[in-house]
Design an enzyme around this catalytic site. Structure first.
Site, short mmCIF file in Angstrom:
data_model
loop_
_atom_site.label_atom_id
_atom_site.label_comp_id
_atom_site.label_asym_id
_atom_site.label_seq_id
_atom_site.Cartn_x
_atom_site.Cartn_y
_atom_site.Cartn_z
N CYS B 178 0.81 -1.22 0.00
CA CYS B 178 0.00 0.00 0.00
C CYS B 178 0.84 1.27 0.00
CB CYS B 178 -0.97 -0.03 1.17
SG CYS B 178 -2.03 -1.49 1.07
N HIS B 319 -2.63 8.76 5.53
CA HIS B 319 -2.90 7.42 5.02
C HIS B 319 -4.28 7.00 5.52
CE1 HIS B 319 -1.88 3.53 3.36
NE2 HIS B 319 -2.09 2.93 4.52
N GLU B 330 -0.32 6.32 13.10
CA GLU B 330 -0.10 7.48 12.24
C GLU B 330 -0.23 8.78 13.03
OE1 GLU B 330 -2.47 7.75 8.67
OE2 GLU B 330 -1.18 9.36 7.91
N LYS B 349 -9.43 8.18 2.17
CA LYS B 349 -10.03 6.83 2.13
C LYS B 349 -11.44 6.80 2.72
CE LYS B 349 -5.58 4.41 2.12
NZ LYS B 349 -4.67 5.58 2.28
N HIS B 354 -10.04 1.89 0.61
CA HIS B 354 -8.59 1.69 0.53
C HIS B 354 -8.23 1.08 -0.82
CE1 HIS B 354 -4.53 1.19 1.42
NE2 HIS B 354 -4.59 0.67 2.63
N PHE B 413 1.68 -2.90 4.15
CA PHE B 413 1.98 -4.17 4.82
C PHE B 413 3.46 -4.48 4.58
CE2 PHE B 413 -2.50 -6.30 4.63
CZ PHE B 413 -2.87 -5.56 5.74
#
Lengths: 89, 433
Positions: B178, B319, B330, B349, B354, B413
């Site tokens: 991502c 994010h 975050e 998002k 996502h 990830f």
């Protein structure tokens, strides 16, 4: 009779593979000067024919497909079928 | 175009930290196909999330997802290939075509074919692979298409774009999950600063909406649950009621260009990429460090690369996936770098879901559009901010801004962190998305 069935199947396969089969006949080349199949498309056509008729192309036969006309291709498949009479559907 | 031989590097005159211009953008998202459309959806609180239609392959697998508009594969590929490529590649081709047209670039006319590069990726055509695995299980060897590899490999978005547009310079695909879209933009900036290219087509495309991926995310307990009756409420970054991410599909492709090249052809720029940074948490395959230390160091690197101080940043596009751990980490990272009075923050998002690797490219485009408009979009669904995620959240209504620089963050990830620093347009001409 089997020739006609092979031809019908080959053209139906090309149509399913999104090739323009309008105007193609026994004298049309499979490769760039005719139906315009590239090596991957020829491989897929081969796979479909193997699946449908239970024949197997040897590697050197597969390499020659691009230079064949549709008529020659159908004869080649018919030849393989005749050589292996127990195979096929 | 210049008189150099194809591919020849120019004189070594580049400043390592020279900004590069964003001169074209092409998007495919659940809320529209332009940065302006995504910005508007955020400002209006218009969600692109929906329940799968009855009979859809995902019906029963996913409560809600971000579906992008259908694209006829034959609009971007020759017929026989159009039948066999994964949707991720079709979306990559569409976004790249739109981005190049938006930039006014025709390869060969506006740029030497060997001086344009492409860095575009996808996680891989996993829907097509899933279908072929099932076909093989049912029919054996003859169930597998010889087109499979060309339709699913992670580099094939870049390859198809190169073939379609005659892009003959550097090409690559970034596989950092991502973070891939954002990292593709960073690597593009690196390439341009090094004078390895004049123009780079960069970004990411993702089509993860198929049962195997849905179940993998679901079984990892990463997905938002309990929103079947309110699909638009499912993605709620930083909100107390958030309970997971919402899978979406889409693509984001940007055209980055050396400033001098853009100026020479009179191309307007939406924004400048001023700097970027990348780190790895070296912590866990799927969860971030709780203290956000890896992400914080990444942000600091990006600021240093842009030669800016934290106080210079007037907006942060987070994010913000809506997972409990991700949002907490975050927020911690942002507070670590920017202190208690950090920049306004919002998350895209909430309306798109996502888009995995594509989200970083889409969000960079949105950040550029926000700077261009002087308008900071709110985070949809952020009704009750989690006190653990205390930040200067933009919520409810958009905020006017005179910000000249902004940051977009992406995390993948595997612990991959990427931060991009974008600035107001650096070309002499200016465009607004």
């Amino acid at each position: 009779m089997i020739d006609a069935e092979i031809r019908r199947f080959a053209l139906a396969s090309l149509r399913e593979m999104n090739f323009d089969v309008e105007g193609l006949d026994d004298d049309s080349l499979l490769g760039p000067a005719g139906a315009d199949l590239d090596s991957v498309a020829l491989a897929e056509l081969g796979i479909r024919v193997e699946d449908r008729f239970g024949v197997t192309f040897a590697d050197d036969e597969a390499e020659q497909l691009a230079a064949m006309t549709i008529g020659e291709f159908c004869q080649a498949v018919a030849g393989l079928l005749a050589a292996a009479p127990t195979a096929g559907s | 175009m210049n008189a150099r031989a194809p591919g020849e590097r120019g004189p070594a005159r580049r400043c390592a930290r020279e900004p590069v211009a964003v001169t074209g953008m092409g998007l495919v998202t659940p809320v529209g196909t332009s940065a302006a459309a995504v910005l508007a959806a955020m400002c209006e609180g218009r969600s692109g999330l929906a329940a799968p239609a009855a009979g859809h392959a995902l019906d029963g697998c996913l409560e809600v997802a971000g579906f992008s508009p259908p694209i006829d594969p034959e609009s971007v590929l020759p017929g026989p290939q159009a039948r066999t490529v994964d949707r991720s590649i079709v979306m990559a081709l569409r976004a790249a075509e739109d981005a190049l047209a938006d930039a006014g670039i025709e390869v060969g006319r506006d740029v030497d074919p060997y001086r344009i590069a492409v860095i575009v990726s996808n996680v891989g055509g996993s829907a097509t692979l899933e279908q072929q695995v099932l076909s093989r299980a049912a029919r054996g060897r003859l169930g597998v298409s010889p087109y499979l590899l060309a339709g699913v490999l992670p580099n094939m978005g870049a390859a198809h774009i190169a073939i379609r547009h005659g892009i003959r310079g550097y090409s690559s695909s970034i596989g950092t999950a991502c973070a891939a879209g954002a990292q593709s933009i960073g690597e593009a900036a690196r390439l341009l600063r090094a004078d390895e290219a004049d123009v780079v087509v960069c970004g990411c495309s993702e089509a993860p909406l198929h049962p195997t991926f849905a179940d993998a995310f679901g079984n990892a307990r990463a997905l938002a649950r309990g929103w079947a009756k309110d699909p638009g409420g499912a993605s709620r970054p930083f909100d107390r009621r958030r309970n997971g991410l919402v899978l979406g599909e889409g693509a984001g492709v940007l055209v980055l260009e050396r400033l001098a090249h853009a100026d020479a052809r009179g191309a307007g720029g939406y924004a400048a990429v001023l700097g970027w940074g990348a780190t790895n948490d070296a912590h866990h395959i799927m969860t971030p460090r709780a203290d956000g230390e890896g992400a914080a160091t990444c942000l600091r690197r990006a600021l240093a690369d842009a030669d800016l101080a934290p106080g210079d940043i007037g907006y942060l596009n987070a994010h913000g996936t809506g997972t409990r751990l991700g949002d907490l980490a975050e927020a911690a990272a942002v507070r670590t770098v920017f202190g208690e009075h950090g920049p306004p923050v919002s998350a895209t998002k909430a309306v798109t879901g996502h888009l995995l690797g594509a989200s970083g490219a889409v969000e960079a485009a949105v950040t550029a559009a926000a700077l261009g408009r002087g308008l900071l979009p709110p985070t949809h669904n952020l009704q009750d901010p989690d006190p653990g995620c205390a930040l200067d959240h933009v919520r409810g209504a958009p905020r006017a801004t005179r910000a000249e620089a902004a940051v977009s963050t992406s995390f993948g990830f595997g612990g991959h962190n990427v931060s991009l620093v974008l600035g107001a347009p650096a070309t002499r001409r200016v465009r607004r998305a």
